[in-house]
Every structure is written in C-alpha cells, then in structure tokens.
Design a protein around this motif. Structure first.
Motif, short mmCIF file in Angstrom:
data_model
loop_
_atom_site.label_atom_id
_atom_site.label_comp_id
_atom_site.label_asym_id
_atom_site.label_seq_id
_atom_site.Cartn_x
_atom_site.Cartn_y
_atom_site.Cartn_z
N GLN A 84 0.85 -1.18 0.15
CA GLN A 84 0.01 0.01 -0.01
C GLN A 84 0.91 1.34 -0.07
O GLN A 84 1.88 1.23 0.12
CB GLN A 84 -0.86 0.06 1.15
N VAL A 93 0.41 5.12 1.89
CA VAL A 93 -0.38 5.88 2.60
C VAL A 93 0.16 7.18 2.84
O VAL A 93 1.26 7.74 2.73
CB VAL A 93 -0.33 5.29 4.23
N TRP A 138 -1.20 8.69 8.10
CA TRP A 138 -1.27 7.56 9.08
C TRP A 138 -2.13 7.80 10.36
O TRP A 138 -2.40 9.14 10.90
CB TRP A 138 0.17 7.65 9.59
N VAL A 190 -0.35 -1.84 7.36
CA VAL A 190 -1.61 -1.80 7.49
C VAL A 190 -1.98 -3.06 8.32
O VAL A 190 -1.53 -4.10 7.86
CB VAL A 190 -2.20 -1.78 6.21
N GLU A 195 -9.39 -1.58 10.10
CA GLU A 195 -8.16 -1.43 9.73
C GLU A 195 -7.54 -0.05 10.30
O GLU A 195 -8.23 0.79 10.49
CB GLU A 195 -8.13 -1.17 7.96
N TYR A 196 -6.06 -0.05 10.26
CA TYR A 196 -5.47 1.07 10.86
C TYR A 196 -3.88 1.07 10.29
O TYR A 196 -3.57 -0.13 9.93
CB TYR A 196 -5.65 1.13 12.12
N THR A 197 -3.35 2.21 10.24
CA THR A 197 -2.09 2.27 9.59
C THR A 197 -1.12 2.62 10.88
O THR A 197 -1.32 3.48 11.55
CB THR A 197 -1.88 3.09 8.60
#
Length: 637
Positions: A30, A32, A35, A224, A232-234
């Motif tokens: 991915q 991003v 963040w 991720v 989901e989170y980064t």
C-alpha cells in the motif's frame, strides 16, 4: 540486462502469488498519505524471534515506542517456539571451527554464503551471556543437558558421521528460576515475560495485512493492520518493519505449490499460513529456501483430529510392541520403530539423509491391538500444539480418544479394515506376515529391532490415521547478516527486516537447537541494525552453590504434594546427614505414567548425584518434573 531479468522474475513471482496465495489476511503493498499512528519500530509476529527483537530494541532505547503485532489471541500466542522441544544450541568458542564444518555439511547441497555461515556460528557462540541476562530479568534461568551448570559436551548431535560433528558445545533450555525442572514452552515464555516486564506493547489479534512501501524508492515505512474487531489502521514505523511471523506450515495450497505436498498439517501454531512470505513477495524480496532437498524440520508423524487445527504427534517411542504402520497398498513400508526423531525424522537412502516416506505412502494407518492400547499413550503427551498451547493431554490408556472417534476400534481385523477403507484380505496378509516374523525373532523385510516386535493378536484391534506434520518451514526472503531483506539484485530493501523461521539460514538438514538459537540471534540483530546500536547488559553474577537444598536440612522425613499430569502427587523424601537417601511416591502413584523401573532409574539418578539437575526419563517427562518440583518445594526456605 541483469536488472531487467531480475525485474521480470519479480513480476512473475508476484503474479503467481496473486493466484496461489490469496490468503485471508494479506493484500498488495500500500501507499499511505495520512497515518493513523506512529511508532519507532513495528514487529510483525510474537514468536521467539519477534520477542527477542522487541527486548533488544527496548534495551537499546528504553524510550522508543516498540509495537508488536500478533495475529493470534494471547492464549494462543508463541508461534512455533512455544510448541518446540525448547532446545537452543551453544557451541563453545573453541568449538566454533568444527561447528562451522558441521553446519556446512548439514546445509549441503544448498550452501549459504561463507560470510553468513561465519556470522551464524560465531553469533551462536557469543550470545549465551545475553540470553542469560534476558532470562535473569524475567525470573528465568538456563538449564543444560546433563543437569547442573554449563558443561561443554552435553548435547545431542543428530548426524554424527558428518565432518565437525565432534564440536565442543552444549544444548540448553530456559525455565523459571530455581524450578529445577524442564518447562514446556520455557524459552518463548521467558522472552515473552521479559517483554512484559519492559512494558513492550503487544497487540494480540492484530495481524498485519499489508506493507506500506514507496513505489519508487521501495522503502518500507509501515504497515496496514486490523484490530481484534476487524477495523483497519495504519502504523508508520520510523525505523522500519521487522517480519518475524513464521512460515507456511498451515497453508496446504502453498505446500502443494512450493513443496509438492498433497496432504500435510502443522504440529505447531495454526497461525503460520505464509503471511510473511506473501508480504515479502509483494515487496520484491528475493525468495529462498522454499523447498530444500528435505523439509528441514522434518515430516513428523501427525494424528489429525477434527477438534484441533494442528496435529498431535505419534509417540516417538511407542509404549507397546504389537503395532505396525501400513501404506496405501496395505503393506508395511519401512522400519517403523526406529528412533528417527533423533535425526528430525530423516532416514538414510542411497547414502544420504532424506525425509521419511509417509508423504509418498499416503494414506497411512497405525494398526495396533489391545496390548499396545493398554501399554500407554500412542501420542506424545508433551510435544505438539494441542498439548503445549491448547492444554489437551492424550490419555494414558487411549480410551478417551477411542470414545471421541479419533481411534477406530473393531473386534476383528476384517471389521477394522472395512471401517478404515482397507482391503481386508491384504491387511490380514500384512499382519500375518508381521506376526510370522515376530515368531521367528527377525524382521526380514525392514530390519526392525526384534525387541520392539510383538504379534498383533489380542482383540479388539485399533487403527489411527497418520499424516505428515511439520514443525517448521524455512522459506522466506534472503536476508543479510544484518537482518535486512534483500531484493532480486541482492540489495537491501530499505526499512524491511526479517528474523526467525521466516527466511531461515537453514538450507537443508536441521540440527537440534539451531532454530531457537537462530530466532534469538536474528531477532536481536535486526533490532540492532534498525536502532544502530547494541544493548549493554551488566554481567549477571551467579551465586555460588553451597550444595543441594536439603544439605542443611535436619535428618528426617519430608513430604510435598505437587500437581501431576492428571492428579496431585505426594512425594516423600528422607534426609540423613545432609544427604537425600530415599524418595517414594504416596498418594497419586496410580495416576502417573512412569513405570516402576523408570521411577527407580530417575530416583537413583537424583540420589546418586544429590541434585535435581538430572536427565528426565523419556516418555515420563511430566512425572519427573513433578518429583523435581516436590524436592524443591520441600526444602524451600
């Protein structure tokens, strides 16, 4: 041209992964822009390698935010490390040259670079003080083969005809301090506790599902992930991402694609489904050791049941003698009673060690009669994931497993054959041939030791399906001696590290103790590279022993009650003149596995040495541990 070829190879691999390895967790890399959070170092996987890396990172910079992402719930964490035999190997400084020759011979015909091998053997020799320091911080200590303090030469060498096999070294494990007993999962539990006391954040049920990578520079800057609720989170990671999330034992599709396996299961964590391999391929890493000449950790003999995703293991030393294994053609196919576990399930064929033939012989059944059923557990009661982590202990008499339907029971061989889908005439002929050789006192077909042979004749009769089962795979990305993942041009991918079983340096035969030593060394090294430093421990000062715990006890009889495998065990001890002179078992003796002969052997060893640091009896490990614990408790201050 070389760069073009490398690029084409990478693209081809990525395309193949998209078809063969579209797992539940992993997605393409991915990019991003915004963040959700930031950290100093993100570690994917909380097995031994991930835990060692987390500890080292914290100790280099205690103010750093180290985040560990673990796919499994807390109760099922530990990776394959917790289900292993808990041995790590330590060559002495003087033993390094011979140890190097030995590992080089194990790796043939797929050697790793000389500088990698040099780094590995020297690292194994030098890391013991660090391991002991970590253990001290967690309330653990090292125990050594043979008992007592460190003594070079106390270890198991699996391939004693290889060059360098006489190297000076030792085998060790970790256990709670002053426990005096072997601890299942002790090495991982020690490092997990060390991470806990340091306040390192471990997020369970939080799998990483993609790397975040710059499409131009190829730098990996974060991951991720999903939380326990599936959100989901980064995470941006200032010092990079370490993948320490194991192999692909529990991914049958990858086993078929990369190793040609038709049916195979894991005896370790069900969480090892090749997630790290897929992320590495997506990132353009150079892949190695997906299929060595052998499955390095070996194909073990698994018993797969519906209630558990991982397998039990067939008992290494079967308790009875009236049993055989049969292949798909209803015949015996090898010497089934030999101690192959001493070479990680390898046997000699055409002058070289190869994997046992079970994967080529499927379906395979273990056939036995009532005498063997009564003799003891047909499955290991201490090794394999359902036991070490999920808490199921196979019964001593196998009756619970018959009731569950895991073991098939029949009154006649003909009925048994029909229940397991075998030809009754062929199965009976195989048993008749085996029984005939029992009568002769010689196995004319496969050379099985006559002392391990008894006729299969006492009804009822039983069968259980055996399947190849894996303790580890070694495939992953090629990494350098700094733990940096390499691309197809053998250049480091910025910000991406790897440790442990994933991309292991083991490239063919496996020597007992190497995987855990490698996990600790590679995890620690990756953290040092990422943080640009090395933790400095004060040397651990060990108190000199003044003698056994009972040395200062008054003459008399002492009693301690401890937990056994199935019930409480009452252990009675007699002290005379500061020496232990007798050990007997009171209440709970009928619930113990250990035979009278084995008990006498273990008790005599303790009394002769005046120490609990003696070898446990194979097949009765838990009972020996209970006796040792009772001795410690009885004379504790």
């Amino acid at each position: 041209m070389r760069k073009l070829l490398a690029l084409l190879m990478t693209v081809a691999l990525l395309m193949s992964v998209a078809v063969t390895a579209s797992a539940e967790w992993v997605r393409p890399v991915q990019t991003v822009e915004t963040w959700d959070e930031e950290a100093d170092f993100v570690i994917v996987g909380f097995g031994l390698a991930g835990a060692a890396a987390a500890v080292e990172a914290h100790d280099i910079d205690p103010e750093a935010k180290v985040v560990v992402l673990e796919k499994m719930p807390e109760t099922l964490a530990g990776g394959n490390s917790i289900a292993s035999g808990q041995t790590f190997i330590v060559p002495s400084e003087n033993g390094v040259p011979e140890f190097r020759k030995y590992l080089e011979a194990c790796n043939e015909p797929n050697p790793i670079p000389d500088e990698y091998l040099d780094w590995l053997v020297n690292g194994f020799a030098e890391q013991l003080p660090w391991i002991e320091s970590v253990a001290e911080s967690a309330g653990y200590e090292a125990g050594y083969v043979g008992g007592g303090d460190l003594q070079w030469g106390s270890l198991v060498v699996e391939f004693d005809t290889f060059p360098g096999s006489v190297f000076e070294g030792t085998s060790a494990h970790l256990r709670k301090k002053n426990s005096g007993a072997f601890e299942n999962g002790g090495v991982w539990r020690c490092f997990a506790e060390a991470a806990k006391v340091r306040g390192i954040e471990v997020r369970y049920e939080n799998p990483a599902i993609a790397l975040v990578q710059d499409p131009v520079t190829r730098e990996v800057s974060g991951v991720v992930a999903t939380d326990a609720e599936g959100n989901e989170y980064t995470i941006k990671s200032a010092k990079g991402v370490l993948l320490a999330c194991g192999g692909y034992e529990n991914n049958l599709e990858m086993q078929r694609d990369f190793h040609g396996m038709d049916e195979v299961y894991t005896a370790g964590t069900p969480g090892n489904t090749g997630d790290g391999i897929k992320m590495l391929m997506e990132a353009g890493a150079k892949i190695w050791h997906m299929k060595n000449q052998t499955q390095s950790g070996g194909f073990w003999l698994g018993i797969k049941v519906p209630e558990y995703e991982s397998t039990f293991m067939r008992n290494f030393d079967m308790p009875g003698n009236s049993w055989i294994e049969i292949a798909s053609d209803n015949t015996r196919f090898y010497n089934e009673s030999y101690g192959y576990h001493r070479q990680h399930m390898k046997y000699m064929e055409y002058g070289r060690y190869v994997d046992l033939p079970h994967e080529r012989a499927l379906p395979v059944h273990l056939i036995f009669d009532e005498s063997t059923r009564e003799a003891g557990s047909i499955a290991s009661q201490w090794l394999s994931w359902p036991t070490t982590t999920e808490g199921y202990t196979w019964s001593n008499d196998n009756l619970a497993e018959i009731e569950k339907g895991w073991i098939i029971k029949a009154d006649t061989i003909e009925e048994l054959a029909e229940k397991i889908g075998r030809d009754p005439v062929e199965l009976q002929a195989t048993i008749d041939r085996y029984n005939e050789m029992c009568e002769k006192g010689v196995d004319e077909d496969f050379g099985r030791d006559p002392a391990t042979m008894a006729p299969i004749e006492k009804a009822p009769f039983y069968a259980v399906s055996l399947t190849p089962t894996l303790v580890a795979t070694t495939g992953g990305a090629k990494r350098d001696t700094d733990g940096r993942v390499l691309d197809w041009n053998e250049n480091p991918i910025p910000g991406l590290y790897e440790a442990g079983e994933l991309g292991s340096y083991v490239s063919n035969l496996y020597q007992n103790g190497v995987f855990l030593s490698e996990a600790m060394l590679s995890g620690r090294t990756a953290a040092q590279t990422a943080f640009g430093g090395e933790s400095q421990f004060e040397e651990v000062v060990k108190e000199e022993k003044t003698g056994p715990a009972w040395a200062d006890a008054a003459d008399g009889e002492y009693t301690a009650v401890v937990d056994g495998l199935h019930d409480k065990i009452e252990v009675k001890m007699t002290v005379e003149g500061g020496k232990l002179t007798a050990i007997t078992i009171g209440e709970g003796r009928s619930e113990m596995i250990i035979t009278d002969e084995q008990l006498a052997e273990y008790v005599n060893s303790v009394i002769d040495s005046q120490s609990t640091e003696v070898d446990v009896i194979a097949g009765a490990t838990v009972d020996c541990q209970a006796i040792a614990t009772a001795l410690i408790q009885a004379f504790a201050e």
